[in-house]
Write a protein that holds these residues in place. Structure first.
Motif, PDB file in Angstrom:
ATOM      1  N   GLU A  67      -1.564   3.746  -2.656  1.00  0.00           N
ATOM      2  CA  GLU A  67      -0.373   3.779  -3.495  1.00  0.00           C
ATOM      3  C   GLU A  67       0.856   4.039  -2.628  1.00  0.00           C
ATOM      4  N   PHE A  68       1.904   3.229  -2.843  1.00  0.00           N
ATOM      5  CA  PHE A  68       3.148   3.352  -2.098  1.00  0.00           C
ATOM      6  C   PHE A  68       4.241   3.874  -3.016  1.00  0.00           C
ATOM      7  N   SER A  69       4.910   4.907  -2.564  1.00  0.00           N
ATOM      8  CA  SER A  69       6.093   5.418  -3.269  1.00  0.00           C
ATOM      9  C   SER A  69       7.286   5.257  -2.343  1.00  0.00           C
ATOM     10  N   LYS A  70       8.395   4.730  -2.860  1.00  0.00           N
ATOM     11  CA  LYS A  70       9.553   4.416  -2.027  1.00  0.00           C
ATOM     12  C   LYS A  70      10.659   5.442  -2.240  1.00  0.00           C
ATOM     13  N   GLY A  71      11.264   5.832  -1.120  1.00  0.00           N
ATOM     14  CA  GLY A  71      12.461   6.656  -1.193  1.00  0.00           C
ATOM     15  C   GLY A  71      12.217   8.139  -1.292  1.00  0.00           C
ATOM     16  N   ASP A  72      10.972   8.601  -1.190  1.00  0.00           N
ATOM     17  CA  ASP A  72      10.728  10.041  -1.220  1.00  0.00           C
ATOM     18  C   ASP A  72       9.786  10.416  -0.087  1.00  0.00           C
ATOM     19  N   SER A  73       9.605  11.692   0.094  1.00  0.00           N
ATOM     20  CA  SER A  73       8.747  12.191   1.166  1.00  0.00           C
ATOM     21  C   SER A  73       7.564  12.933   0.548  1.00  0.00           C
ATOM     22  N   LEU A  74       6.490  12.178   0.309  1.00  0.00           N
ATOM     23  CA  LEU A  74       5.217  12.711  -0.184  1.00  0.00           C
ATOM     24  C   LEU A  74       5.311  13.289  -1.594  1.00  0.00           C
ATOM     25  N   THR A  82       0.534  -0.672  -5.796  1.00  0.00           N
ATOM     26  CA  THR A  82      -0.815  -0.159  -5.607  1.00  0.00           C
ATOM     27  C   THR A  82      -1.675  -1.293  -5.064  1.00  0.00           C
ATOM     28  N   ASP A  83      -2.341  -1.042  -3.959  1.00  0.00           N
ATOM     29  CA  ASP A  83      -3.200  -2.044  -3.331  1.00  0.00           C
ATOM     30  C   ASP A  83      -4.631  -1.532  -3.303  1.00  0.00           C
ATOM     31  N   GLU A  84      -5.578  -2.425  -3.574  1.00  0.00           N
ATOM     32  CA  GLU A  84      -6.990  -2.099  -3.483  1.00  0.00           C
ATOM     33  C   GLU A  84      -7.641  -2.958  -2.410  1.00  0.00           C
ATOM     34  N   VAL A  85      -8.438  -2.319  -1.567  1.00  0.00           N
ATOM     35  CA  VAL A  85      -9.148  -3.014  -0.493  1.00  0.00           C
ATOM     36  C   VAL A  85     -10.634  -2.765  -0.660  1.00  0.00           C
ATOM     37  N   LEU A  86     -11.410  -3.824  -0.843  1.00  0.00           N
ATOM     38  CA  LEU A  86     -12.860  -3.692  -1.029  1.00  0.00           C
ATOM     39  C   LEU A  86     -13.514  -3.299   0.285  1.00  0.00           C
ATOM     40  N   ALA A  87     -14.435  -2.350   0.205  1.00  0.00           N
ATOM     41  CA  ALA A  87     -15.083  -1.831   1.412  1.00  0.00           C
ATOM     42  C   ALA A  87     -15.841  -2.918   2.166  1.00  0.00           C
ATOM     43  N   ASP A  88     -16.472  -3.847   1.411  1.00  0.00           N
ATOM     44  CA  ASP A  88     -17.283  -4.859   2.100  1.00  0.00           C
ATOM     45  C   ASP A  88     -16.448  -5.961   2.741  1.00  0.00           C
ATOM     46  N   THR A  89     -15.106  -5.887   2.607  1.00  0.00           N
ATOM     47  CA  THR A  89     -14.231  -6.860   3.288  1.00  0.00           C
ATOM     48  C   THR A  89     -13.657  -6.278   4.580  1.00  0.00           C
ATOM     49  N   LEU A  90     -13.918  -5.014   4.836  1.00  0.00           N
ATOM     50  CA  LEU A  90     -13.354  -4.356   6.018  1.00  0.00           C
ATOM     51  C   LEU A  90     -14.219  -4.597   7.252  1.00  0.00           C
ATOM     52  N   THR A  91     -13.547  -4.810   8.374  1.00  0.00           N
ATOM     53  CA  THR A  91     -14.219  -4.898   9.661  1.00  0.00           C
ATOM     54  C   THR A  91     -13.904  -3.633  10.443  1.00  0.00           C
ATOM     55  N   PRO A  92     -14.895  -2.887  10.876  1.00  0.00           N
ATOM     56  CA  PRO A  92     -14.616  -1.640  11.596  1.00  0.00           C
ATOM     57  C   PRO A  92     -13.798  -1.901  12.861  1.00  0.00           C
ATOM     58  N   PHE A  93     -12.814  -1.062  13.075  1.00  0.00           N
ATOM     59  CA  PHE A  93     -12.075  -1.108  14.344  1.00  0.00           C
ATOM     60  C   PHE A  93     -12.825  -0.323  15.408  1.00  0.00           C
ATOM     61  N   SER A  94     -13.399   0.809  14.987  1.00  0.00           N
ATOM     62  CA  SER A  94     -14.235   1.616  15.870  1.00  0.00           C
ATOM     63  C   SER A  94     -15.422   2.091  15.042  1.00  0.00           C
ATOM     64  N   GLU A  95     -16.599   1.503  15.309  1.00  0.00           N
ATOM     65  CA  GLU A  95     -17.757   1.725  14.442  1.00  0.00           C
ATOM     66  C   GLU A  95     -18.577   2.920  14.897  1.00  0.00           C
ATOM     67  N   SER A 115      13.642   1.530   5.240  1.00  0.00           N
ATOM     68  CA  SER A 115      13.262   2.270   4.028  1.00  0.00           C
ATOM     69  C   SER A 115      12.220   3.328   4.354  1.00  0.00           C
ATOM     70  N   ARG A 116      12.229   4.387   3.527  1.00  0.00           N
ATOM     71  CA  ARG A 116      11.207   5.436   3.650  1.00  0.00           C
ATOM     72  C   ARG A 116      10.135   5.209   2.590  1.00  0.00           C
ATOM     73  N   TYR A 117       8.895   5.262   3.035  1.00  0.00           N
ATOM     74  CA  TYR A 117       7.751   5.120   2.129  1.00  0.00           C
ATOM     75  C   TYR A 117       6.816   6.321   2.289  1.00  0.00           C
ATOM     76  N   SER A 118       6.230   6.723   1.163  1.00  0.00           N
ATOM     77  CA  SER A 118       5.065   7.605   1.184  1.00  0.00           C
ATOM     78  C   SER A 118       3.870   6.760   0.758  1.00  0.00           C
ATOM     79  N   ILE A 119       2.750   6.965   1.417  1.00  0.00           N
ATOM     80  CA  ILE A 119       1.543   6.209   1.077  1.00  0.00           C
ATOM     81  C   ILE A 119       0.372   7.180   1.014  1.00  0.00           C
ATOM     82  N   ARG A 120      -0.425   7.059  -0.054  1.00  0.00           N
ATOM     83  CA  ARG A 120      -1.622   7.871  -0.176  1.00  0.00           C
ATOM     84  C   ARG A 120      -2.808   6.977  -0.477  1.00  0.00           C
TER      85      ARG A 120
END
Length: 543
Positions: A67-74, A82-95, A115-120
């Motif tokens: 989730e991205f919130s714009k203009g605030d600090s946390l 809001t973005d969703e990433v399926l686990a089975d589509t990820l390629t490990p960077f360091s396995e 711009s300032r973004y908070s992301i969780r």
């Protein structure tokens, strides 16, 4: 007795276990029945409109929610996406054998610059509905730049931007420096803003600003305010010519020397891109302090000036040749030749096309000359020095402060880039694209008889079949000269002096560039050249 004792001990042990189970049989809060949150979450790279984040996995997570919130600090009071990433589509960077120790990296696009973004983020097991706790961070996107270039004129400027990017408004204004009230008070730079210009689709990424002042600093900003005002680019530029004297409009067929005769102080000759001019020997008379040869683009075309050479009848301060297509008529060997006390302090060729000069653009061979700077910037230079001497030839000078060759395309140049036989305070050769075809050879690139006090050679490309001949980086072994940040194509064959620290590419100039023999040095997109956006003339970079 021994056997009974064993039974007794066993009974005591079993009874003790039962007692422990009874003593610790308490309930738990189902709200806390969740996977552990990720142990790592950080940004890897922050670009104007995108960010790459790194995180460790969550046990049993089938997807990750960001989730991205714009203009605030946390605070997350303004969730914008809001973005969703399926686990089975990820390629490990360091396995790692453990999911919670495996690192993943994900790019998120289409952010706003400056711009300032908070992301969780959290991990979710969709099969059970169990979710980890959030982990959060805050970051700032850097300034965006969708302006591709700005071409100034004497009283106008053409602004160009990437038309595929969403933008609604251009703001521009004159930059003025307020005079300090006291000697210890610093000057303040202020902006006098003009009326903003609303952008329309039929502009196709181009806007011409009219009614500007000559020789004046301006700033242009491009904004998108579909939802809130987002700054998408900023460009500082200076209009051509002198700020203290009105431009002299030169018409096709005018006698340019007659227009210059009797002029004093600052003089601006203003040429139009829809006309062609002839000068032969362009004579600058005594009394002129600063000369501006200013080309105004018309429909993307520079004014074409066919001439032999510049001649100065007295010393002068500055010579600026800007945005003019200069074609030598072959009547003189050098475009500018200084052999006596009639020298300039500074000479600059900016944004020009220069072609067919038999020898050098500037030949300095005067023991009286006290020169501050020679600058060639943003030019396309073609078929120069085919009769020798090199692009610049400096044999004598009483003093020379700097030579700067920056952000140019040099195409079919012979002998050398520079023949420098005097001491110079600073020499810079940066962000240039060099190419010699199958018919043109250069035996060496730099002849530097005296080591410059400061020298920078970087972010440049050296390329081409070079007439089938080998070349040397220098006239001698300059162990003080590094070509770090430069690139050499495989078809440019080296004799004995290599481009020390340069990156040698595995492909030829014909593979690197779109059509080098016909002057198109855009990079081949299939190669994904690592120097794109950093090395060579910036006009050819992928936008």
């Amino acid at each position: 007795m021994k056997k009974t004792g064993l039974y007794l001990l066993a009974g005591l042990f079993i009874g003790g276990m039962a007692a422990c189970e009874d003593a610790n049989d308490w309930g738990y809060d189902a709200a806390h029945d969740r996977p552990f949150r990720p142990t790592q979450f950080e940004t890897v790279e922050e670009l104007p409109t995108s960010v790459q984040v790194s995180f460790k996995g969550v046990q049993d997570a089938t997807k990750y929610v960001f989730e991205f919130s714009k203009g605030d600090s946390l605070l997350f009071n303004n969730i914008v996406r809001t973005d969703e990433v399926l686990a089975d589509t990820l390629t490990p960077f360091s396995e790692s054998p453990l999911v919670v120790s495996t690192e993943y990296r994900v790019w998120f696009q289409d952010l706003d610059g400056t711009s300032r973004y908070s992301i969780r983020m959290k991990g979710v097991d969709e099969r059970t509905g169990r979710e980890s706790g959030y982990i959060a961070l805050c970051f700032d996107t850097p300034n965006e730049q969708i302006f591709t270039n700005v071409i100034p004129g004497t009283n106008s400027a053409v602004l160009n931007w990437d038309a595929t990017k969403e933008a609604t408004t251009i703001k521009y204004g004159e930059e003025v420096e307020t005079q300090p009230e006291t000697e210890t008070t610093p000057a303040v730079l202020d902006t006098i803003w003009a009326e903003p210009v609303a952008l329309t689709s039929d502009m196709q990424g181009q806007l011409t600003l009219e009614g500007l002042k000559s020789g004046t600093n301006y700033i242009a900003q491009i904004w998108n305010n579909a939802a809130d005002e987002v700054l998408r680019g900023t460009y500082d530029f200076r209009t051509l010519g002198s700020a203290t004297a009105a431009p002299i409009e030169v018409k096709a067929g005018d006698d340019i020397n007659a227009l210059l005769a009797g002029q004093t102080g600052d003089v601006t000759l203003s040429f139009s891109g829809d006309a062609a001019y002839t000068a032969g020997e362009l004579i600058v008379p005594e009394g002129i302090a600063n000369l501006y040869i200013a080309g105004n683009m018309v429909n993307g075309q520079m004014p074409k000036l066919t001439m032999g050479k510049f001649t100065f009848q007295a010393p002068l301060n500055n010579v600026y040749v800007q945005y003019v297509d200069i074609v030598s008529d072959g009547s003189a060997q050098f475009l500018v030749e200084i052999g006596d006390a009639n020298f300039f302090k500074n000479i600059t060729f900016e944004g020009c096309n220069i072609s067919d000069v038999p020898r050098s653009i500037v030949r300095l061979n005067s023991g009286d000359a006290e020169v501050e700077g020679i600058t060639i910037s943003g030019c396309l230079i073609h078929n120069v020095a085919l009769s020798g001497y090199g692009l610049l030839n400096i044999g004598k000078a009483k003093s020379l402060q700097s030579v700067v060759i920056r952000n140019n395309t040099l195409w079919n140049i012979t002998d050398q880039i520079i023949d420098l036989r005097v001491e110079v305070e600073e020499f810079e050769y940066t962000q240039n694209t060099f190419y010699n075809d199958a018919n043109t050879g250069i035996p060496k690139f730099f002849r530097l008889d005296k080591q410059p006090k400061s020298i920078t050679v970087t972010s440049s490309i050296f390329s081409g079949p070079n007439g089938g001949s080998k070349t040397n980086a220098g006239n001698s072994d300059y162990n003080w000269l590094s070509y770090a940040g430069c690139y050499r194509t495989s078809d440019l064959q080296i004799d004995s002096r290599e481009f020390t620290d340069a990156r040698v590419l595995s492909y030829t100039a014909a593979e690197l560039f779109a059509d080098p023999d016909n002057g198109d040095f855009h990079f081949n997109p299939d190669l994904h050249f690592e120097g794109d956006g950093e090395a060579g003339d910036s006009r050819w970079w992928t936008k």
